[in-house]
Scaffold this active site. Structure first.
Site, PDB file in Angstrom:
ATOM      1  N   GLU A  20       1.064  -1.238   0.007  1.00  0.00           N
ATOM      2  CA  GLU A  20      -0.004   0.040  -0.028  1.00  0.00           C
ATOM      3  C   GLU A  20       1.074   1.130  -0.084  1.00  0.00           C
ATOM      4  O   GLU A  20       1.890   1.126   0.650  1.00  0.00           O
ATOM      5  CB  GLU A  20      -1.001   0.134   1.275  1.00  0.00           C
ATOM      6  N   ARG A  50       4.750 -12.551   9.989  1.00  0.00           N
ATOM      7  CA  ARG A  50       5.401 -11.326   9.615  1.00  0.00           C
ATOM      8  C   ARG A  50       6.822 -11.309  10.323  1.00  0.00           C
ATOM      9  O   ARG A  50       6.981 -11.964  11.452  1.00  0.00           O
ATOM     10  CB  ARG A  50       4.584 -10.373   9.649  1.00  0.00           C
ATOM     11  N   LYS A  68       4.508   0.658  10.663  1.00  0.00           N
ATOM     12  CA  LYS A  68       4.353   1.965   9.800  1.00  0.00           C
ATOM     13  C   LYS A  68       3.998   3.129  10.584  1.00  0.00           C
ATOM     14  O   LYS A  68       4.841   4.302  10.528  1.00  0.00           O
ATOM     15  CB  LYS A  68       3.786   1.857   8.715  1.00  0.00           C
TER      16      LYS A  68
HETATM   17  P1  ATP Z   1      -0.326  -1.799   6.778  1.00  0.00           P
HETATM   18  O1  ATP Z   1      -0.543  -1.599   8.145  1.00  0.00           O
HETATM   19  O2  ATP Z   1      -0.309  -0.249   6.204  1.00  0.00           O
HETATM   20  O3  ATP Z   1      -1.291  -2.475   5.921  1.00  0.00           O
HETATM   21  P2  ATP Z   1       1.800  -3.448   6.024  1.00  0.00           P
HETATM   22  O4  ATP Z   1       2.987  -3.529   6.674  1.00  0.00           O
HETATM   23  O5  ATP Z   1       0.765  -4.675   6.040  1.00  0.00           O
HETATM   24  O6  ATP Z   1       0.970  -2.044   6.638  1.00  0.00           O
HETATM   25  P3  ATP Z   1       1.644  -3.332   3.059  1.00  0.00           P
HETATM   26  O7  ATP Z   1       2.051  -2.154   2.192  1.00  0.00           O
HETATM   27  O8  ATP Z   1       0.167  -3.558   3.106  1.00  0.00           O
HETATM   28  O9  ATP Z   1       1.824  -2.928   4.690  1.00  0.00           O
HETATM   29  O10 ATP Z   1       2.366  -4.626   2.760  1.00  0.00           O
HETATM   30  C1  ATP Z   1       2.735  -5.136   1.455  1.00  0.00           C
HETATM   31  C2  ATP Z   1       3.302  -6.509   1.765  1.00  0.00           C
HETATM   32  O11 ATP Z   1       4.204  -6.788   2.778  1.00  0.00           O
HETATM   33  C3  ATP Z   1       1.671  -7.162   2.439  1.00  0.00           C
HETATM   34  O12 ATP Z   1       1.959  -8.674   1.739  1.00  0.00           O
HETATM   35  C4  ATP Z   1       2.389  -7.615   3.816  1.00  0.00           C
HETATM   36  O13 ATP Z   1       1.683  -8.721   4.050  1.00  0.00           O
HETATM   37  C5  ATP Z   1       3.841  -7.777   3.666  1.00  0.00           C
HETATM   38  N1  ATP Z   1       4.730  -7.139   4.767  1.00  0.00           N
HETATM   39  C6  ATP Z   1       4.357  -6.457   5.663  1.00  0.00           C
HETATM   40  N2  ATP Z   1       4.971  -6.191   6.782  1.00  0.00           N
HETATM   41  C7  ATP Z   1       5.565  -7.418   6.887  1.00  0.00           C
HETATM   42  C8  ATP Z   1       6.729  -8.141   7.783  1.00  0.00           C
HETATM   43  N3  ATP Z   1       7.014  -7.236   8.838  1.00  0.00           N
HETATM   44  N4  ATP Z   1       7.143  -9.219   7.441  1.00  0.00           N
HETATM   45  C9  ATP Z   1       6.526  -9.709   6.273  1.00  0.00           C
HETATM   46  N5  ATP Z   1       5.954  -9.171   5.432  1.00  0.00           N
HETATM   47  C10 ATP Z   1       5.422  -7.964   5.638  1.00  0.00           C
HETATM   48 MG    MG Z   2      -1.219  -4.235   4.547  1.00  0.00          MG
END
Ligand code: ATP
Ligand code: MG
Length: 559
Positions: free
Chosen positions: A41, A268, A278
């Site tokens: 995102e 994660r 974030k």
């Molecule tokens: P938000 O809370 O804004 O959704 P997010 O960390 O999920 O934050 P995204 O931009 O939606 O951010 O994440 C993009 C991809 O990265 C998603 O598929 C998410 O599952 C993966 N991702 C995000 N944080 C992690 C993490 N700490 N470890 C592994 N994968 C992650």
């Molecule tokens: Mg997300």
């Protein structure tokens, strides 16, 4: 063993097996090629947790001869920005992955989601609901009690179509109505209790502007995005596990029945002594606790890049941590290990003194300067050698001298002999102190017989010190970074406490060969650590170095 090797090459680590199993199972059936996606995102900068997801999605596609899309999951108009879109593309490329011509925006499917929603209404599978957010919470029930059906649930198809059309036309204020899927208010899975699939938001979107004032919810849009792009394996993090039945419902009801995308969840990444949320990262930037998103202490990809980490070291880290379903905290020292391992044979070793103590070699001619040839990296002869000036006045590290040496101190002390790296043996004969009793100068004699490389084998000394010739040394700034957080804020019990010693700025005296260093060049400062020439703060006439990692990690979690 062969199996293990194969795992290592995939970016999945030894525990990544379960995703392989799913994919291999699917490839035995009707599926010919896998297709994955990385769906950030654009509401912030990528961090090392995202790197895990990038390595996994692109890594699987590479391994199984499939494809991986880069898709901006930009269906939420409020927090998204083009600044993030550009930084994300730069970071994915820098990590070494290529989406080729497959760059997509979830917002480009707005019309399609809308059509699916209208179709659901027509088939009696969605309805417009007038409950407020609070009422909806009350109606939803709990884990132990079923929900209650909305009084608007049985509106006619005609009324629903009319109301949804008017929602789209902007007739109603934000929050006044929603479109909900008609599934099952008694489902044990709360996500299936008539979830909201569209909401009203009179907000300008960063790609579609004011074209829409209704926006799809994530749980509705995401499965459709995957299905539209022909994604076969939709890999996401564990918190979506309970949403999977809804994911499958949306895909099925939208008519994607042939090789529908399969959602697979993994844990994660969390790391010690840093923060990955974030929201918390943004707070650090907005409260000026760090120098922006690319502050070298940040776990963001741009921060790690500026700090001096290589893409290879980050990919290696992602392989080593593996993939599993159990959330865990990875020790930050593992990333330290990966960058040292990558740089140990790649980086040139130079001598730099960060806390200088003057050494005067009394029996060395006052105006003499001798050029000594020193190898650039003992582990890698291909890196060649360089010339280093030696003269009567040198700097050594203050901690390498003790007037009253403690037991097992094998460095310089009165009457003791040490080797100067690539030069001569010296013996301390005298010290000069200031009015406060601090040693300000150490006097030594050198033994011309002991010149490095001359084949001298007369006697052994225990200590070898690095040094620089005072007159030729280049003064530069060295920024010594340590872990950003004292605690583990991503842990449920963790707290956001900045490490007060996360940045220490010093003046370094470096051998003159460093004059040729360019922004982004990496070096080992002998006996100290790995450094990079900072790309932002270095100027024509002043080098600024970031310490990537010390030669040894000593920091442990402590509050
Ligand atoms: P938000 O809370 O804004 O959704 P997010 O960390 O999920 O934050 P995204 O931009 O939606 O951010 O994440 C993009 C991809 O990265 C998603 O598929 C998410 O599952 C993966 N991702 C995000 N944080 C992690 C993490 N700490 N470890 C592994 N994968 C992650
Ligand atoms: Mg997300």
């Amino acid at each position: 063993m062969a199996e293990e090797k194969n795992m290592e090459a995939t970016g999945l680590g030894a525990t990544g097996n379960f995703i392989h199993n799913y994919i291999q199972e699917d490839l035995k059936g009707e599926l010919n090629k896998i297709h994955t996606r990385f769906p950030p995102e654009p509401n912030g900068y990528l961090h090392i947790g995202h790197a895990k997801s990038i390595c996994l999605n692109f890594g699987l596609a590479n391994l199984y001869g499939g494809k991986c899309n880069l898709r901006f999951d930009d269906t939420n108009p409020s927090k998204e920005d083009m600044e993030y879109v550009e930084s994300i593309m730069e970071d994915v490329k820098w990590l070494g992955f290529d989406w080729e011509d497959r760059l997509y925006y979830a917002s480009s499917y707005f019309q399609k989601y809308y059509e699916v929603a209208v179709d659901l209404i027509k088939r009696g599978k969605a309805f417009v609901c007038d409950l407020t957010a609070e009422e909806m919470r009350e109606y939803r029930g709990t884990l132990n009690t079923p929900g209650k059906e909305s009084p608007y649930r049985n509106r006619s198809v005609e009324e629903n179509l009319d109301l949804f059309e008017r929602m789209k036309a902007g007739e109603f204020p934000d929050g006044s109505r929603t479109l909900r899927a008609k599934i099952d208010m008694a489902s044990p899975n709360i996500n299936m209790r008539d979830p909201v699939i569209y909401r009203i938001a009179h907000a300008t979107h960063h790609t579609t502007g004011d074209a829409w004032c209704i926006y799809p919810m994530y749980d509705f849009a995401h499965p459709l995005e995957d299905a539209i792009e022909g994604i076969t394996h939709s890999i996401c993090t564990m918190e979506f596990e309970d949403h999977r039945p809804l994911y499958d419902w949306v895909v099925r009801e939208a008519g994607y029945t042939e090789n529908p995308p399969r959602q697979i969840e993994f844990a994660r990444l969390g790391m010690t002594n840093t923060v990955m949320s974030k929201r918390k990262l943004r707070a650090l930037v907005e409260n000026n606790l760090v120098d922006g998103w690319d502050d070298p202490r940040m776990p963001t990809i741009c921060g790690l890049r500026r700090r001096g980490y290589t893409p290879e070291s980050i990919r290696d880290f992602c392989e080593r941590i593996g993939v599993s379903k159990a959330n865990s905290m990875v020790d930050s020292t593992l990333l330290d290990y990966c960058i040292r391992d990558d740089l140990k044979a790649k980086a040139k070793v130079v001598m730099a003194v960060l806390d200088p103590l003057k050494v005067i070699i009394d029996n060395y001619a006052e105006d003499q300067v001798e050029m000594l040839t020193i190898e650039n990296n003992p582990e890698n002869p291909e890196l060649g050698s360089r010339e280093v000036p030696f003269s009567r006045e040198l700097y050594i590290e203050r901690e390498d001298f003790m007037e009253e040496p403690v037991k097992k101190f094998f460095r310089l002390a009165p009457g003791k002999e040490v080797r100067l790296k690539g030069a001569y043996f010296i013996t301390c004969t005298d010290v000069v102190k200031d009015a406060n009793g601090n040693v300000v100068e150490v006097h030594c004699t050198y033994d011309p017989e002991t010149k490095s490389g001359s084949g001298f084998e007369g006697r052994k000394v225990k200590g070898t010190l690095h040094w620089v010739s005072a007159a030729q040394a280049v003064e530069a700034t060295a920024r010594l970074y340590d872990y950003m957080m004292l605690d583990n804020p991503d842990d449920p019990s963790g707290e956001m406490i900045m490490n007060p010693n996360s940045l220490e700025v010093k003046t370094a005296f470096i051998e003159p060969s460093i004059q040729h260093a360019k922004k982004g060049d990496r070096f080992q400062f002998m006996r100290n650590g790995y450094y990079i020439v900072d790309t932002k703060d270095t100027t024509e006439d002043h080098l600024v170095f970031n310490r990537i990692v010390p030669l040894k990690s000593s920091f442990k979690v402590s509050k």
